[in-house]
Design a protein around this motif. Structure first.
Motif, PDB file in Angstrom:
ATOM      1  N   LYS A  32       0.869  -1.248   0.149  1.00 20.38           N
ATOM      2  CA  LYS A  32      -0.245   0.002  -0.059  1.00 20.38           C
ATOM      3  C   LYS A  32       0.902   1.443   0.016  1.00 20.38           C
ATOM      4  N   CYS A  34       0.545   5.047  -0.036  1.00 23.41           N
ATOM      5  CA  CYS A  34      -0.432   6.305   0.262  1.00 23.41           C
ATOM      6  C   CYS A  34       0.223   7.302   1.236  1.00 23.41           C
ATOM      7  N   TYR A  36      -2.132   9.247   2.755  1.00 23.92           N
ATOM      8  CA  TYR A  36      -3.139   9.517   3.675  1.00 23.92           C
ATOM      9  C   TYR A  36      -2.932   8.181   4.506  1.00 23.92           C
ATOM     10  N   ASN A  37      -3.791   8.184   5.401  1.00 25.34           N
ATOM     11  CA  ASN A  37      -3.684   6.954   6.376  1.00 25.34           C
ATOM     12  C   ASN A  37      -5.256   7.025   6.707  1.00 25.34           C
ATOM     13  N   CYS A  38      -6.204   6.540   6.085  1.00 21.93           N
ATOM     14  CA  CYS A  38      -7.584   6.794   6.614  1.00 21.93           C
ATOM     15  C   CYS A  38      -7.754   5.517   7.510  1.00 21.93           C
ATOM     16  N   TYR A  40     -10.433   3.877   7.748  1.00 26.64           N
ATOM     17  CA  TYR A  40     -11.250   3.207   7.119  1.00 26.64           C
ATOM     18  C   TYR A  40     -10.745   2.399   5.778  1.00 26.64           C
ATOM     19  N   CYS A  41      -9.638   2.369   5.665  1.00 26.19           N
ATOM     20  CA  CYS A  41      -8.705   1.922   4.350  1.00 26.19           C
ATOM     21  C   CYS A  41      -8.937   0.447   4.498  1.00 26.19           C
ATOM     22  N   SER A  46      -1.035   2.941   6.597  1.00 26.17           N
ATOM     23  CA  SER A  46      -0.085   3.488   5.460  1.00 26.17           C
ATOM     24  C   SER A  46       1.499   3.210   6.247  1.00 26.17           C
ATOM     25  N   GLY A  89      -3.528   2.383  -3.263  1.00 29.85           N
ATOM     26  CA  GLY A  89      -3.017   3.419  -2.564  1.00 29.85           C
ATOM     27  C   GLY A  89      -3.371   4.968  -3.557  1.00 29.85           C
ATOM     28  N   ASN A 122      -7.062  10.913  -4.143  1.00 27.96           N
ATOM     29  CA  ASN A 122      -7.643  11.515  -2.701  1.00 27.96           C
ATOM     30  C   ASN A 122      -7.361  13.028  -2.788  1.00 27.96           C
ATOM     31  N   LYS A 144     -11.652  12.458  -3.242  1.00 30.93           N
ATOM     32  CA  LYS A 144     -12.061  12.211  -2.031  1.00 30.93           C
ATOM     33  C   LYS A 144     -12.168  13.636  -1.367  1.00 30.93           C
TER      34      LYS A 144
END
Ligand code: SF4
Length: 258
Positions: A32, A34, A36-38, A40-41, A46, A89, A122, A144
């Protein structure tokens, strides 16, 4: 949680929002990648991004993989609603993003003319002119934006999410669909579906002026196991508020698990 893809082309995936979509994973395979570090991912948390993350597939490799898969599809009589750059990602982090998009568009024109190209992003890199220019070659852009309050946005998408940069970036694009994931942990630590959070989100919507809005929620477990889907009636209320402001908002409730 889902495992990461080990190939460039995957699917097709059938989804309510994108139909039957052939996926392209242009980040380093098997990891992965990315900024971001959501919580909900679906691919988990990440890892810190390094300036020179290895393994990005070249434009030529992406083109070859797509060409081969489209050839197979023609032989089998398979049809796709779209070819979607998404994967494990953030695709716009690819160091040669413009070249990769150009190669994908050329293969599509040659082997699947008329099939729209789409991307899920994103929206964090739109301050870069080269990214905006490359995105102009893609027919459908899905960006997003999960919150309109800067602090909440960082809780939902990770510490590098910058609301003002996202808003400024989105305004550089002429047409895009905004996709907004609503989640709750049931106790208010992470919840972007409260009245106050939705009010902030609507204000952000009015600034970025998307062509359409997709309101959705969790369909499968994310990185943080305490998150839950937002109930369908609450999602409908959020969608109705966006429509009341003139936006073309569609609501995609989570799948029932009972
Ligand atoms: S932006 Fe997408 S890939 Fe990145 S952490 Fe969030 S959900 Fe995962």
């Amino acid at each position: 949680m889902m495992s990461t893809h080990t190939s460039i082309v995957y699917g097709p995936i059938a989804s309510r929002r994108l139909g039957v979509s052939l996926g392209l994973n242009i980040v380093p395979p098997g990891t992965k990648t990315c900024n971001y570090n959501c919580p909900y991912c679906q691919y988990g948390w990440s890892r810190p991004l390094r300036a020179s993350t290895p393994g990005w597939p070249s434009a030529e490799r992406v083109a070859r993989a797509l060409d081969a898969r489209l050839g197979q599809a023609t032989a089998r009589g398979e049809r796709f609603d779209r070819i979607t750059v998404a994967g494990d990602g953030e695709p716009t982090l690819h160091p040669q993003f413009a070249a990769v998009v150009g190669a994908i568009a050329a293969v599509r024109d040659r082997s699947a003319a008329g099939t729209p190209l789409a991307i899920l992003s994103n929206a964090s890199t739109l301050h870069q002119r080269r990214i905006v220019d490359a995105l102009a070659q893609i027919d459908e852009r899905y960006l997003k934006l999960d919150a309109g309050d800067p602090a909440l946005l960082r809780r939902i998408n990770g510490p590098s999410a910058d609301l003002h940069a996202i808003i400024d970036g989105c305004r550089r694009l002429e047409r895009f669909t905004l996709q907004s994931m609503f989640v709750t942990d049931g106790v208010g630590r992470v919840d972007n579906a409260t009245d106050a959070a939705v009010q902030w989100w609507l204000q952000a919507l009015q600034q970025v002026r998307p062509q359409a809005v997709h309101v959705y929620t969790l369909d499968r477990p994310g990185a943080w196991p305490y998150l839950r889907p937002v109930p369908a009636d609450r999602l409908e209320t959020i969608g109705a508020r966006a429509r009341h402001l003139g936006f073309d908002a569609q609501v995609f409730p989570g799948r029932r698990r009972d």
